[in-house]
Design a protein around this motif. Structure first.
Motif, short mmCIF file in Angstrom:
data_model
loop_
_atom_site.label_atom_id
_atom_site.label_comp_id
_atom_site.label_asym_id
_atom_site.label_seq_id
_atom_site.Cartn_x
_atom_site.Cartn_y
_atom_site.Cartn_z
N ASN A 256 0.79 -1.22 0.00
CA ASN A 256 0.00 0.00 0.00
C ASN A 256 0.83 1.28 0.00
N ASN A 259 2.50 2.80 -4.51
CA ASN A 259 1.87 3.67 -5.53
C ASN A 259 1.63 2.95 -6.85
N ASP A 317 -3.38 4.94 2.85
CA ASP A 317 -3.41 5.13 1.40
C ASP A 317 -3.08 6.56 0.99
N LYS A 318 -2.10 7.16 1.66
CA LYS A 318 -1.80 8.57 1.40
C LYS A 318 -0.82 8.78 0.26
N GLY A 319 0.12 7.84 0.09
CA GLY A 319 1.12 8.05 -0.95
C GLY A 319 2.18 6.99 -0.91
N ASN A 320 3.38 7.35 -1.39
CA ASN A 320 4.48 6.41 -1.37
C ASN A 320 5.18 6.45 -0.02
N LYS A 327 -1.21 9.53 -3.34
CA LYS A 327 -1.93 8.41 -3.93
C LYS A 327 -3.00 8.89 -4.90
N LYS A 328 -3.11 8.18 -6.03
CA LYS A 328 -4.20 8.38 -6.97
C LYS A 328 -5.07 7.12 -6.98
N MET A 331 -4.17 3.88 -8.74
CA MET A 331 -3.04 3.08 -8.25
C MET A 331 -3.50 1.92 -7.38
N LEU A 332 -4.66 2.04 -6.77
CA LEU A 332 -5.08 1.10 -5.73
C LEU A 332 -5.20 -0.33 -6.23
N GLU A 335 -2.17 -2.57 -5.75
CA GLU A 335 -1.53 -2.53 -4.43
C GLU A 335 -2.10 -3.53 -3.43
#
Length: 624
Positions: A256, A259, A317-320, A327-328, A331-332, A335
């Motif tokens: 997660n 990204n 799920d905020k980012g890398n 996060k977009k 991308m989910l 992951e």
């Protein structure tokens, strides 16, 4: 004539086989299936990892093994700490890149101080507090961007005396603490591929002892000798087996913070294609996925599974990894475990092999040398986040784009392995055949079998595993070929003896239809407290006994054990499918509630204080 009570009479050797053909009276005689569950994890860092050491971890491998096997030790922060129950096995997986540099930065060795950047990091560490934190994140950033000075890379890479001596020491220590039948140590390392902060780490686990492990050195990622391409990792694993005649596997890191790069659909971050070679190699070398750990839960996401009421669990799920890229939504799907299992079905139809046919495991990814996944005994991600009145408000990562707050981290997780004995060989073999499962911390015992003719009668025994292996296959397996009738699944769960009661057991199904579209559905198959499914098909909540003022709950709701035989009501023999079990506990307090009670820490508004911990079994697959 009357017989003495000790006189058993004339034995009839054929009596038993005439009554029960092929059976022994004792159900435990000549039993060959895995009959014990062993608890451990394959993702723990000591002070030898460059980031862990710079965050203040001064504990090594000996400390980590002593703690895991149940001894009381002193944490890096000076606190006395002990597990509630010992673990059965442990794999320490320090970052393979630049092992030992953190120890030398702590000491301020001459070679470190002679390098301007090294001197800056050493001075920051000596200052402590925020200065040490900035130094640690600066080192991590330089590592992710591959900007660590070349002379330092050379001094702490395979081939250098410092590195090779340290690897030898690691393997000797593992052998010394390995006690077959009592406590197992697995030799391993983390291959830390993290290009641009995209977390693509894999943990490499060896089946073998130090004699074979010392014939090689770990694979690294920093140039010029390192690589971030997973194909190179697969080649290293093949080379290890060819050279030593040993065995190795890799475990995919929780995805997660990747990204969208951990489960690629068409091409890899390293520039390669998701082609026949890639899917075959990944399926061969990565049989397991770390579905839950400190940096959040990776089973599924509310946007991916909108009909799953339990999807939003410890979501991060905020980012890398370093929050340099947010996060977009698109991308989910690349992951999370459930979506990857579905994607694997589609890739198999296209390329002939399912690269995401993995079993489920949990690990802490703790950088404290302390394998703690207990809510009331949680020692955090790093030494800077060990128990203190302030740690709830101490961010894990902070950048110009936002922060991952300390209270968002999860006290998770552990890995359960079904094996016949507690040895390196038996534990590794169970991992390789995927007869293993993950929990978010509780030691819930779970059995999950698939077949074609399980019945309710099979659950009347106190040992359902006998029928499970006799009539079907365990978690991690493929269902045998069928004539087209619906498969049956037998699942049994027993609560953690020191934990919470069980709310329910669910079976999650994913499948690929004739048009190439993937689907999923969650089925409630066993539950507590006599509840009824409502008109909308939902099971009402089990209730809530949590006492936030005392950091407590009562087992006056839920069940100590749950079991079911379930027949798939929507089975289509033409569709590829997978099934796994999810066991949900009743609500309990999160670790931040214990901090509030013990320290008086202020819990931020909006922070989750209550959770329902769980277990995820490895799937069982159906192939038309």
């Amino acid at each position: 004539m009357p017989a003495h009570s000790q006189d058993a009479g004339t034995p009839d050797p054929d009596l038993l086989t005439r009554i029960y053909p092929g059976k022994a009276y004792s159900p435990y005689a000549e039993r060959e299936f895995p009959n014990q569950v062993y608890w451990g994890e394959a993702h723990l860092h000591t002070g030898l990892s460059l980031d862990a050491g710079l965050f203040g971890n001064i504990l090594g491998h000996e400390d980590a093994y002593r703690f895991a096997r149940g001894e009381q030790i002193q944490s890096s922060g000076g606190l006395q700490v002990k597990l509630g129950r010992p673990l059965d096995w442990l794999a320490i997986t320090d970052h393979s890149d630049m092992m030992g540099i953190a120890t030398d930065i702590q000491k301020g060795t001459p070679n470190i101080l002679a390098n301007p950047k090294g001197k800056e990091w050493a001075e920051g560490f000596q200052q402590g507090g925020e200065a040490a934190g900035r130094a640690a994140f600066d080192l991590i950033t330089h590592f992710a961007q591959m900007k660590i000075p070349k002379e330092l890379v050379d001094q702490y890479s395979p081939g250098s005396k410092v590195y090779d001596d340290l690897w030898n020491e690691i393997t000797y220590t593992a052998d010394r603490f390995n006690e077959p039948g009592r406590f197992t140590t697995l030799i391993g390392f983390e291959w830390t591929s993290v290009p641009k902060g995209f977390n693509l780490h894999r943990n490499v686990i060896l089946r073998d002892g130090g004699e074979l492990a010392r014939q090689v050195t770990p694979l690294t990622t920093q140039p010029p000798a390192g690589t971030t391409d997973p194909l190179d990792l697969y080649q290293w694993l093949q080379d290890y087996e060819d050279k030593t005649d040993g065995q190795a596997l890799a475990i995919s890191h929780n995805g997660n913070l990747s990204n969208g790069w951990l489960f690629p659909l068409t091409h890899t971050y390293a520039g390669g294609k998701v082609d026949k070679e890639y899917v075959e190699l990944r399926a061969k070398w990565e049989p397991l996925y770390e579905v839950t750990q400190i940096k959040g839960d990776g089973e599924t996401h509310p946007l991916l599974s909108p009909d799953d009421e339990f999807a939003n669990y410890e979501t991060l799920d905020k980012g890398n990894l370093d929050l340099t890229e947010l996060k977009k939504e698109e991308m989910l799907q690349r992951e999370y475990a459930r979506e990857a299992l579905k994607t694997g079905l589609a890739l198999e139809s296209r390329l002939g092999t399912n690269p995401y046919k993995f079993g489920m495991v949990g690990g802490t990814d703790s950088h404290t040398s302390l394998s703690t996944a207990e809510e009331d005994n949680f020692f955090g991600k790093s030494t800077s986040a060990e128990p203190s009145p302030m740690r709830i408000g101490h961010p894990f990562v902070k950048s110009e784009l936002g922060a991952i707050e300390g209270y968002e981290l999860a006290a998770s997780g552990y890995q359960a392995v079904w094996a016949q004995e507690n040895t390196r060989e038996a534990i590794f073999d169970a991992m390789e055949r995927k007869e293993t499962y993950a929990t978010t911390g509780p030691r819930i015992s779970v059995r999950f079998f698939g077949g074609w003719n399980f019945t309710e009668e099979d659950l009347r025994s106190r040992a359902p595993a006998f029928r499970g292996y006799e009539k079907g296959v365990p978690m991690g397996s493929d269902l045998p070929v069928t004539s087209g009738e619906s498969p049956t699944f037998m699942v049994y769960a027993l609560r953690d003896p020191m934990g919470a009661n069980l709310d329910r057991i669910q079976i999650i199904k994913g499948w690929l239809d004739a048009d190439g579209a993937t689907h999923e559905k969650v089925y409630n198959v066993a539950w507590s407290n006599g509840r009824d499914i409502d008109t909308g098909g939902q099971l009402p909540p089990v209730g809530n006994t949590v006492d936030l003022e005392a950091a407590n709950w009562t087992n006056t709701i839920g069940a100590s054990e749950l079991a079911a035989v379930w027949i798939d009501p929507d089975f289509d023999p033409k569709d590829k499918a997978f099934y796994y079990a999810r066991v949900i506990e009743i609500p309990t307090p999160r670790w931040i509630v214990y901090d509030k009670v013990r320290y008086g820490s202020e819990i931020p508004e909006g922070a989750n204080v209550i959770q329902q911990e769980r277990a995820y079994t490895s799937p069982i697959w159906y192939e038309p």
